[in-house]
Design an enzyme around this catalytic site. Structure first.
Site, short mmCIF file in Angstrom:
data_model
loop_
_atom_site.label_atom_id
_atom_site.label_comp_id
_atom_site.label_asym_id
_atom_site.label_seq_id
_atom_site.Cartn_x
_atom_site.Cartn_y
_atom_site.Cartn_z
N HIS A 120 0.87 -1.19 0.00
CA HIS A 120 0.00 0.00 0.00
C HIS A 120 0.90 1.24 0.00
O HIS A 120 1.87 1.30 0.77
CB HIS A 120 -0.89 -0.03 1.24
CG HIS A 120 -1.80 1.15 1.32
ND1 HIS A 120 -2.93 1.27 0.54
CD2 HIS A 120 -1.73 2.29 2.07
CE1 HIS A 120 -3.53 2.42 0.81
NE2 HIS A 120 -2.82 3.05 1.73
N THR A 152 -5.93 -8.80 6.18
CA THR A 152 -7.04 -9.22 7.04
C THR A 152 -8.32 -8.69 6.37
O THR A 152 -8.24 -8.04 5.32
CB THR A 152 -6.89 -8.64 8.46
OG1 THR A 152 -6.73 -7.22 8.34
CG2 THR A 152 -5.70 -9.24 9.19
C1 GRF Z 1 1.04 0.49 -6.03
O1 GRF Z 1 1.21 1.84 -5.74
C2 GRF Z 1 0.62 -0.27 -4.80
O2 GRF Z 1 1.15 0.25 -3.64
C3 GRF Z 1 -0.87 -0.08 -4.82
O3 GRF Z 1 -1.24 -0.13 -6.17
C4 GRF Z 1 -0.12 0.26 -6.97
C5 GRF Z 1 0.14 -0.87 -7.90
O4 GRF Z 1 1.15 -0.57 -8.82
N1 GRF Z 1 -1.53 -1.09 -4.03
P1 GRF Z 1 1.70 -1.67 -9.78
O5 GRF Z 1 0.50 -2.27 -10.52
O6 GRF Z 1 2.39 -2.72 -8.96
O7 GRF Z 1 2.61 -0.97 -10.72
#
Ligand code: GRF
Length: 224
Positions: A120, A152
């Site tokens: 995230h 979770t």
């Molecule tokens: C990333 O910023 C990740 O943190 C979030 O969604 C984005 C996905 O990027 N959950 P990618 O598809 O891995 O380039």
């Protein structure tokens, strides 16, 4: 102590978009930094770049269409049930959400308790949800970053495994901040997978302890 594995950790990646985190994990496996094998890359989006990346590396890619499940009261659970079948058939040990834009239900969460990770782009528990880089700027945060956590049922709420921090600069836009954070994502996600593969992650309530006391959980402050 780290547990020695006799065969590489069997990993599945769920992704909906461009798949740059998937790519970082593929690269780390191919480069020998992560002892794992990707046994499935699954998407709810037919055209996800992540699926193309999987194909380019000879990895099994699967599009699982949510449409046949739509309209039922348990559409999310039924969809996750279909995913679970695939994951179990392939003896998946660790599931990685990497830009997977679908809320996972108890069906998957319970089957993969402490065996499913998400990345995230904020320093959780600040800013769960969407558009979090903009929120960090709007709040005047001086630091932002990214978090790898176990999944979770609560969105972006699970026990934190690793975090990477970056400065928020005065001229930042959500895009420039997102790019700076993404560099850290690509470092900490493969690292978390390797820690799991080594059997070094121990969940203790809300906390994840990293076996052997080495300072792997430290924040990484980028030098921009
Ligand atoms: C990333 O910023 C990740 O943190 C979030 O969604 C984005 C996905 O990027 N959950 P990618 O598809 O891995 O380039």
């Amino acid at each position: 102590m780290s547990a020695k594995r006799s065969s590489p950790l069997r990993v599945a990646v769920l992704a909906s978009g461009r798949g740059s985190n998937l790519q970082a994990i593929i690269d780390a496996i191919e480069g020998g930094q992560v002892q794992a094998q990707i046994v499935a890359v699954i998407s709810n989006k037919k055209d996800a770049v992540a699926l193309q990346r999987a194909r380019a590396h000879g990895l099994p890619d699967l599009f699982v269409d949510p449409k046949p499940f739509a309209g039922r009261p348990d559409s999310r659970e039924a969809y996750d049930g279909a995913l679970l079948e695939i994951l179990q058939q392939r003896n998946v040990e660790l599931v990685l959400l990497a830009g997977y834009m679908k809320i996972v239900t108890a069906v998957l969460v319970n089957a993969f308790a402490s065996r499913m990770m998400n990345i995230h782009p904020s320093l959780l528990p600040s800013f769960p949800g969407l558009e979090v880089q903009k929120k960090a700027i709007d709040w005047g945060c001086k630091l932002s970053g990214c978090t790898v956590h176990f999944v979770t049922e609560g969105v972006d709420e699970g026990p934190i495994i690793l975090q990477g921090a970056v400065p928020v600069l005065d001229g930042d836009t959500p895009e420039t901040l997102a790019a700076r954070i993404l560099e850290q994502e690509h470092k900490i996600y493969p690292r978390a997978v390797q820690l799991f593969a080594e059997g070094r992650l121990k969940v203790d309530g809300r906390r994840v302890l990293i076996d052997d006391g080495k300072p792997v959980g430290e924040a990484i402050i980028s030098s921009s």
